[in-house]
Enzyme design. Structure first.
Site, PDB file in Angstrom:
ATOM      1  N   LYS A   1       8.783 -17.776 -38.443  1.00 54.09           N
ATOM      2  CA  LYS A   1       9.259 -17.210 -39.715  1.00 54.09           C
ATOM      3  C   LYS A   1       8.986 -15.701 -39.754  1.00 54.09           C
ATOM      4  CE  LYS A   1      11.021 -17.469 -43.885  1.00 54.09           C
ATOM      5  NZ  LYS A   1      10.304 -17.950 -45.063  1.00 54.09           N
TER       6      LYS A   1
ATOM      7  N   GLU B   1       3.955  -7.534 -50.752  1.00 50.71           N
ATOM      8  CA  GLU B   1       3.176  -8.492 -49.963  1.00 50.71           C
ATOM      9  C   GLU B   1       2.936  -7.930 -48.554  1.00 50.71           C
ATOM     10  OE1 GLU B   1       4.061 -12.925 -51.220  1.00 50.71           O
ATOM     11  OE2 GLU B   1       5.945 -11.905 -50.790  1.00 50.71           O
TER      12      GLU B   1
END
Length: 326
Positions: A199, A281
């Site tokens: 990912k 993030e």
């Protein structure tokens, strides 16, 4: 590890973070008839009064009546707690998780980045901890309003200490069955850490570059220089994964490049946070993988530069938030 979730049709779900991801998957579960409890913050009153609207490529729908809360202590303990908060708010999980998790329950981390399962392990003890990797284009476009643009599959893997491969457990199968019932395509990852690195092959280049370049995915892929930069970043991610004995084949890198080139113009989650002046993030998506590279002395100069650039931007965002209002 906890005992397997019992096989049942009336499993209850708690959604911690009812945004573009948690709101969408929680709404799909409720639409399919599952008991779902949603924790909301800024749009609690709106959703309580007017429901949750989902505009989706799979079909639009509105949930008029939901179990909504703005306090976890008002929520019942549930069989599965889905954590879909931004990782910048993970410090809250010490308070948020214990009241809503049944003793025999499971926690499903639908978050970007690396190391999130390790964060919750000390909080929930022997409960099952699962990682979910969402391959979805979904945005929250207004109060109680989610726009699902493309994709939507989830890959589920069970966490074990030090990310040992744990195989496909009964708990994974039960939760995947619920997701499939809700019309959500689900796959299994026998090795959660490998799935996380795969990912990150997408998340590091496209989340990071979308902010630094102020660009959508189609704009990044439509320029020969930034397409090449995306590919170079992917190869650095693969090099870190290889340092942890997780091999990512060349064909997977090409597949991610091809999928992104064909994807509808998409604004990444980090770019949306940047546009709305929210903290980025950076650590979970870029910083933690960079630290993993440093620990193994794997050179990743482009990831290191991207991390420095994002930290500069993130510092500016945080500084603006602390400025006194005139």
């Amino acid at each position: 590890m906890g005992t397997a979730l019992q096989s049942q049709q009336n499993r209850s779900y708690a959604i911690i973070g009812t945004g573009a991801i948690g709101g969408f998957y929680g709404a799909k579960l409720q639409q399919a008839g599952f008991e779902v409890h949603f924790l909301l913050h800024s749009d609690y009153q709106f959703v309580r009064q007017r429901g949750l609207r989902v505009d989706s490529v799979w079909g639009d729908f509105t949930l008029d009546s939901l179990n909504v809360y703005n306090d976890v202590h008002q929520m019942p303990p549930c069989d599965v707690v889905i954590v879909a908060l931004k990782t910048t708010r993970n410090s809250l999980l010490t308070t948020l998780l214990p009241p809503v998790l049944k003793e025999s329950g499971a926690v499903l981390m639908l978050q970007n980045g690396l190391g999130n399962e390790e964060t919750v392990a000390p909080i929930v003890g022997p409960a099952h901890i699962l990682g979910g990797l969402c391959f979805i284009c979904s945005n929250k476009v207004g109060e109680g309003h989610i726009h699902h643009l493309d994709y939507g599959a989830i890959t589920l893997g069970e966490y074990a200490p030090d990310y040992q491969p744990w195989g496909i457990t009964a708990t994974l199968q039960n939760i995947a069955g619920d997701f499939e019932t809700a019309g959500i395509p689900t796959q299994f990852a026998e090795d959660l850490l490998l799935a996380r690195w795969k990912k990150l092959i997408w998340n590091i280049p496209y989340n990071g570059l979308s902010v630094v370049l102020n660009a959508r995915t189609d704009e990044i892929m439509g320029n020969q220089y930034t397409r090449l930069l995306s590919e170079q970043l992917m190869r650095e991610v693969a090099a870190i994964a290889a340092g942890y004995n997780r091999e990512i084949p060349e064909s997977f890198i090409q597949k991610m490049l091809d999928h992104t080139a064909k994807m509808k113009p998409y604004i990444t989650s980090m770019k949306l946070d940047y546009d709305h002046h929210r903290p980025l993030e950076v650590e979970s998506i870029v910083g933690n993988p960079l630290q993993a590279a440093i620990a193994k002395q794997i050179p990743v100069p482009k990831i290191a530069m991207l991390y420095a650039q994002l930290n500069f931007i993130n510092t500016q965002i945080k500084a603006q938030q602390t400025l006194p209002r005139s």
